[in-house]
Design an enzyme around this catalytic site. Structure first.
Site, PDB file in Angstrom:
ATOM      1  N   TYR A  74       0.755  -1.292   0.044  1.00 44.93           N
ATOM      2  CA  TYR A  74      -0.051  -0.025   0.061  1.00 44.93           C
ATOM      3  C   TYR A  74       0.915   1.539   0.001  1.00 44.93           C
ATOM      4  CZ  TYR A  74      -2.608  -3.803   1.857  1.00 44.93           C
ATOM      5  OH  TYR A  74      -3.345  -5.251   1.973  1.00 44.93           O
ATOM      6  N   TYR A 123     -12.745  -6.689   5.935  1.00 43.48           N
ATOM      7  CA  TYR A 123     -11.702  -6.792   5.085  1.00 43.48           C
ATOM      8  C   TYR A 123     -11.404  -8.247   4.828  1.00 43.48           C
ATOM      9  CZ  TYR A 123      -7.014  -6.978   3.266  1.00 43.48           C
ATOM     10  OH  TYR A 123      -5.920  -7.023   2.626  1.00 43.48           O
ATOM     11  N   ASP A 177     -13.979 -16.142   7.796  1.00 45.86           N
ATOM     12  CA  ASP A 177     -12.699 -15.675   7.502  1.00 45.86           C
ATOM     13  C   ASP A 177     -12.095 -15.500   8.735  1.00 45.86           C
ATOM     14  OD1 ASP A 177     -10.405 -14.702   6.582  1.00 45.86           O
ATOM     15  OD2 ASP A 177     -11.265 -13.206   5.566  1.00 45.86           O
ATOM     16  N   LYS A 220      -2.251 -16.015   7.950  1.00 48.08           N
ATOM     17  CA  LYS A 220      -1.689 -15.314   8.901  1.00 48.08           C
ATOM     18  C   LYS A 220      -0.760 -16.106   9.693  1.00 48.08           C
ATOM     19  CE  LYS A 220      -3.130 -10.738   8.185  1.00 48.08           C
ATOM     20  NZ  LYS A 220      -4.458 -10.334   7.585  1.00 48.08           N
TER      21      LYS A 220
HETATM   22  C1  LIG Z   1      -4.893 -10.237   5.986  1.00 46.35           C
HETATM   23  C2  LIG Z   1      -6.234 -10.908   6.012  1.00 46.35           C
HETATM   24  C3  LIG Z   1      -6.534 -11.600   4.537  1.00 46.35           C
HETATM   25  C4  LIG Z   1      -5.666 -11.599   3.456  1.00 46.35           C
HETATM   26  O1  LIG Z   1      -4.455 -12.411   3.670  1.00 46.35           O
HETATM   27  P1  LIG Z   1      -3.239 -12.246   2.874  1.00 46.35           P
HETATM   28  O2  LIG Z   1      -2.524 -13.319   3.361  1.00 46.35           O
HETATM   29  O3  LIG Z   1      -2.672 -10.822   3.100  1.00 46.35           O
HETATM   30  O4  LIG Z   1      -3.752 -12.288   1.319  1.00 46.35           O
HETATM   31  C5  LIG Z   1      -7.839 -12.174   4.479  1.00 46.35           C
HETATM   32  N1  LIG Z   1      -8.867 -11.964   5.450  1.00 46.35           N
HETATM   33  C6  LIG Z   1      -8.684 -11.466   6.672  1.00 46.35           C
HETATM   34  C7  LIG Z   1      -9.365 -11.348   7.600  1.00 46.35           C
HETATM   35  C8  LIG Z   1      -7.281 -10.810   6.850  1.00 46.35           C
HETATM   36  O5  LIG Z   1      -6.994 -10.293   8.090  1.00 46.35           O
END
Ligand SMILES: *Cc1c(COP(=O)(O)O)cnc(C)c1O
Length: 443
Positions: A15, A143, A247, A276
């Protein structure tokens, strides 16, 4: 040319503009919760490398597993081959996740895991003869990543992706639940549940799934919300036969004080994404888990294949690292460690007050100071750096998501430095505002 001038001129950072306004810090090594820079400075890491290094850096158990795997077989294509690192990791994830999740897909990053999750939901409905169910509901402030499918379920206004609004799937957004301090706080969720109910009522015949970050909306605002909302939202989706995609890329594997944030609301999604912290901040890996309904649905109609297969799918080195990390979670009392972090941060910030501080909230290994102005992130980061702490605030949000293994002393230091950096920046800004007012000529 100096390496870091070269970097500033030629390499995009997350970014960021190119060339960057400021050179990036030159990192040379990591250990525990400390980052060492080329110039010898040491920084205490409040971010755990974007929330991923959950056991701290260079954990000896994980390093040992990685080194062994690196010697033996760093990679092999997953088309036609399987290997112990993948099967052991899949087994471990299936064992610890909500019981109905029994199947795994390995992806290379969080965003890709979200793509695969969306794809699974779409393919499920196509396979069972309901191809019209092809849109998604997400929450405001959501997000879910930076790729196109993921962007299409990020907040369309506040999110980072409005530039691409014309290029995205036209999905639907329900009102976000109100911010709370703890998932069990009793809150009035009626307005946002009504918003979800109305979308479901009007559109359920064209909706494949509801995708959400359970309990903590991360990069879209570090918003904690109530378990009751999630429980009722899930029940509404079930009622209208809309799939649930949790997610848990940010929340999964202990971050909120439960192994999976879905546990706060006692719900089981159809599809769950992990990323993550999955690979302990060491290498890129993500996973998508799904239940038997999704597997059977996708398999039932021709072609019956799940049409996704990245080159580095289930990379053995990454899987081995992730498996070592998941095993570590079983070996130490992560829950007590994470709860202790929550107490340290909330205690340290008890007296913290300023008219521009509009929220202070701590849950598990997530500690947030929310301001009502978004122009101080750079200054706060600079003040923290002077005190030897690495922060990366965004906009109004100054937060820490440290390693679970951080010592109490380290956590206290981070909490204090954050508080003093925020206050220094706010006081400097107040002075500047007053000076500006005084400069104004009388008319
Ligand atoms: C960081 C994140 C993503 C994206 O993961 P990347 O490995 O950066 O592509 C998707 N969903 C959530 C909730 C996140 O915190």
């Amino acid at each position: 040319m100096n390496n870091f001038l070269f970097d500033q001129q030629h390499i995009w950072h997350p970014y960021n503009r190119l060339p960057a306004r400021q050179p990036a810090l030159a990192a040379s090594s990591t250990q525990g919760c400390t980052i060492t820079l080329d110039d010898g400075r040491q920084l205490l890491d409040a971010m755990s490398s974007w929330w991923s290094a959950i056991h701290g850096y260079n954990h000896p158990t994980i390093i040992a597993a990685a080194s062994e795997q690196l010697q033996k077989m760093p990679h092999i294509m997953f088309g036609g081959f399987s290997h112990q690192p993948a099967t052991e990791l899949a087994q471990a994830l299936i064992d610890i996740s909500p019981p109905s999740l029994t199947h795994t897909f390995f992806a290379d990053s969080g965003s890709i895991a979200v793509e695969v999750a969306l794809k699974m939901a779409l393919q499920y409905w196509k396979s069972i003869g309901q191809p019209r169910k092809s849109r998604f509901i997400a929450l405001q402030h959501a997000y879910h990543g930076d790729t196109f499918g993921a962007m299409s379920v990020c907040d369309p206004v506040d999110g980072m992706h409005h530039l691409f609004a014309d290029n995205l799937m036209p999905n639907l957004f329900a009102k976000a639940p109100p911010i709370c301090h703890h998932p069990s706080e009793p809150l009035d969720n009626q307005a946002c549940l009504a918003s979800l109910a109305q979308i479901l009522e009007q559109h359920h015949h064209e909706i494949a799934a509801f995708i959400f970050e359970p309990i903590v909306q991360g990069a879209g605002g570090m918003r904690f919300y109530s378990a009751d909302y999630l429980k009722e939202a899930a029940a509404l989706c079930r009622h209208y036969d809309v799939l649930l995609i949790a997610d848990e890329i940010a929340t999964g594997l202990g971050r909120t004080g439960k192994l999976f944030a879905c546990e706060w609301a006692d719900i089981e999604p159809d599809i769950l994404t992990l990323g993550k912290g999955l690979s302990a901040g060491m290498i890129s890996l993500a996973a998508v888990l799904c239940n038997e309904r999704i597997r059977a649905g996708i398999s039932q109609a021709a072609p019956g294949l799940l049409m996704h297969g990245p080159t580095f799918m289930a990379n053995p080195l990454a899987c081995r690292i992730a498996h070592a990390s998941v095993k570590l979670l079983n070996d130490y009392d992560w829950q007590t460690a994470v709860t202790q972090l929550q107490h340290i941060f909330s205690q340290a910030w008890q007296g913290l007050a300023h008219p521009d501080i509009v929220g202070i909230r701590c849950l598990g290994g997530v500690a947030v100071i929310e301001l009502n102005r978004d122009d101080l992130a750079g200054l706060i980061q600079e003040f923290a750096l002077e005190e030897g702490v690495w922060l990366r605030p965004f906009g109004k949000l100054v937060y820490s998501m440290p390693a679970y293994t951080m010592t109490a002393t380290e956590a206290q230091q981070i909490a204090q430095v954050m508080a003093s950096a925020v206050m220094k920046a706010l006081i400097a800004a107040d002075k500047q505002d007053t000076a500006l007012k005084q400069q104004r000529p009388f008319v």
